[in-house]
Design a protein around this motif. Structure first.
Motif, short mmCIF file in Angstrom:
data_model
loop_
_atom_site.label_atom_id
_atom_site.label_comp_id
_atom_site.label_asym_id
_atom_site.label_seq_id
_atom_site.Cartn_x
_atom_site.Cartn_y
_atom_site.Cartn_z
N PRO A 77 -7.43 6.15 -51.52
CA PRO A 77 -8.46 6.36 -52.63
C PRO A 77 -8.10 6.39 -53.45
O PRO A 77 -8.81 5.80 -55.02
N ALA A 78 -7.51 7.55 -53.92
CA ALA A 78 -7.33 8.77 -55.02
C ALA A 78 -6.27 7.82 -55.94
O ALA A 78 -5.56 7.82 -57.54
N LYS B 92 -8.37 5.04 -58.10
CA LYS B 92 -8.25 5.82 -59.71
C LYS B 92 -7.42 5.58 -60.35
O LYS B 92 -7.12 5.54 -61.42
N GLU C 90 -0.98 12.22 -61.17
CA GLU C 90 -2.26 11.83 -60.41
C GLU C 90 -1.89 11.03 -59.01
O GLU C 90 -1.84 10.85 -57.51
N GLN D 124 -5.78 2.46 -62.06
CA GLN D 124 -7.03 2.45 -62.80
C GLN D 124 -6.75 2.70 -64.10
O GLN D 124 -6.64 2.17 -64.98
N ARG D 125 -6.67 4.39 -64.00
CA ARG D 125 -6.98 5.26 -65.20
C ARG D 125 -5.73 4.06 -65.55
O ARG D 125 -5.50 4.45 -67.06
N CYS E 267 -1.88 10.79 -65.49
CA CYS E 267 -1.90 9.43 -64.49
C CYS E 267 -0.96 9.60 -63.83
O CYS E 267 -1.04 9.03 -62.53
N THR F 152 -11.30 -4.04 -54.23
CA THR F 152 -11.32 -2.45 -54.45
C THR F 152 -9.55 -2.49 -54.19
O THR F 152 -9.66 -0.77 -53.70
#
Length: 342
Positions: free
Chosen positions: A257-258, A261, A246, A264-265, A243, A292
């Protein structure tokens, strides 16, 4: 008189895993922090604070005793600098007057931005400037980190790194068990000049258009209690590293956007691993209203705060957070590798 500005900290990713040496977290240094004034004193030394009613008086030329009172972090920070300078055969010989003004605590509660870590970094930085010690950033980090670690008896030192180095950093936690025995009465200053296993501190270029909003619960979280009887599995540690990797890639590429995510992960991983109390009712509202936007709980959970990273005015998010009883504050990132002084 010299005035220094010291940043607070905000964990963005990698919480809990960072307490296992060699693992990684991302932290931001926040301009909301504290200031320290330091000047020469004529008789004895003293420290005053806007959040501690009674000043502490001491003789800086004599060994400092660390008590169990509210001045213990300050005492440890002064003692570690005192001992290190004696170890370097450059002892401190003149008295000082220190004044701490913090915006990290207040009558409505803590903001969870690392008040004790900012204090030890501030004391080390103030003594470094006042006495022209010419200590490197890494040495100042180690001094403040050891002082904080000895008082608290745990911690990754990520908050110390953020307050020392500024900016946004990737931080790999050192293995202090190879350097410090907490059963001993104090720390051998020789370990400051030694390499620290696993330690890595890397500045990250934060995208200029990404703004951080803090959602503060004013419910104090105790990281030490949160970590008691908690065993982190190797699968959790591996997943957390993924995580964080990333998240770092997303920050470096300005890929919002990445980043959404990746956070969130990381948040889902933490919620799947930690006891239910980790997400308090206010923090549940913080997460539910992210929409979002990128964001998550910051730090230990069980209270304190969370954050959102936004590229718009986030009006709906702010309204919903405030309706849920969250204090919403825009966070400015403190400049990288800079401790302001006048």
């Amino acid at each position: 008189m010299t005035k220094l500005s010291i940043p607070g900290k905000l964990f963005l990713a990698g919480e809990y895993a960072i307490t296992s040496p060699g693992h990684t977290a991302i932290l931001a240094a926040t301009s909301m922090g504290l200031t320290i004034d330091i000047s020469t004193a004529t008789t004895t030394s003293s420290v005053r604070s806007n959040i501690i009613p009674t000043p502490w008086h001491f003789d800086i030329t004599k060994p400092i005793q660390i008590g169990a009172d509210t001045w213990r972090y300050v005492q440890a920070a002064i003692k570690i600098v005192q001992d290190y300078q004696a170890f370097q055969c450059q002892p401190i010989t003149s008295q000082v007057q220190l004044t701490i003004h913090s915006t990290l605590n207040g009558p409505i509660g803590k903001l969870g931005l690392g008040s004790s870590s900012a204090v030890v970094v501030g004391i080390v930085s103030a003594l470094n400037v006042h006495f022209a010690l010419n200590l490197s950033l890494l040495t100042r980090f180690k001094l403040a980190g050891l002082a904080h670690y000895f008082v608290q008896k745990n911690g990754s030192l990520g908050d110390i790194a953020a307050s020392t180095f500024g900016g946004v950093i990737s931080f790999n936690s050192p293995d202090l068990s190879q350097l410090v025995d907490l059963d001993q009465p104090w720390i051998n200053p020789a370990v400051i000049d030694q390499p620290w296993p696993n330690l890595q501190i890397t500045p990250l270029a934060w995208p200029a258009q990404w703004r951080i909003l803090l959602g503060a619960t004013h419910e104090s979280a105790d990281t030490k209690t949160a970590l008691q009887n908690l065993t982190l599995s190797s699968s959790f540690l591996t997943a957390s590293q993924d995580c964080v990797a990333e998240s770092i890639a997303a920050i470096t590429a300005s890929d919002y956007p990445a980043f959404v995510k990746a956070l969130q992960r990381n948040q889902s991983l933490l919620q799947a691993t930690l006891p239910a109390g980790y997400v308090t009712p206010k923090l549940a509202q913080l997460l539910a209203n992210l929409g979002t936007h990128a964001g998550k709980i910051s730090g230990a959970g069980y209270g304190d705060n969370g954050f959102a990273v936004v590229m718009d005015d986030a009006t709906t998010l702010i309204t919903n957070w405030q309706a849920a009883g969250l204090m919403t504050l825009p966070m400015t990132i403190f400049p990288e590798n800079e401790v302001n002084h006048e």
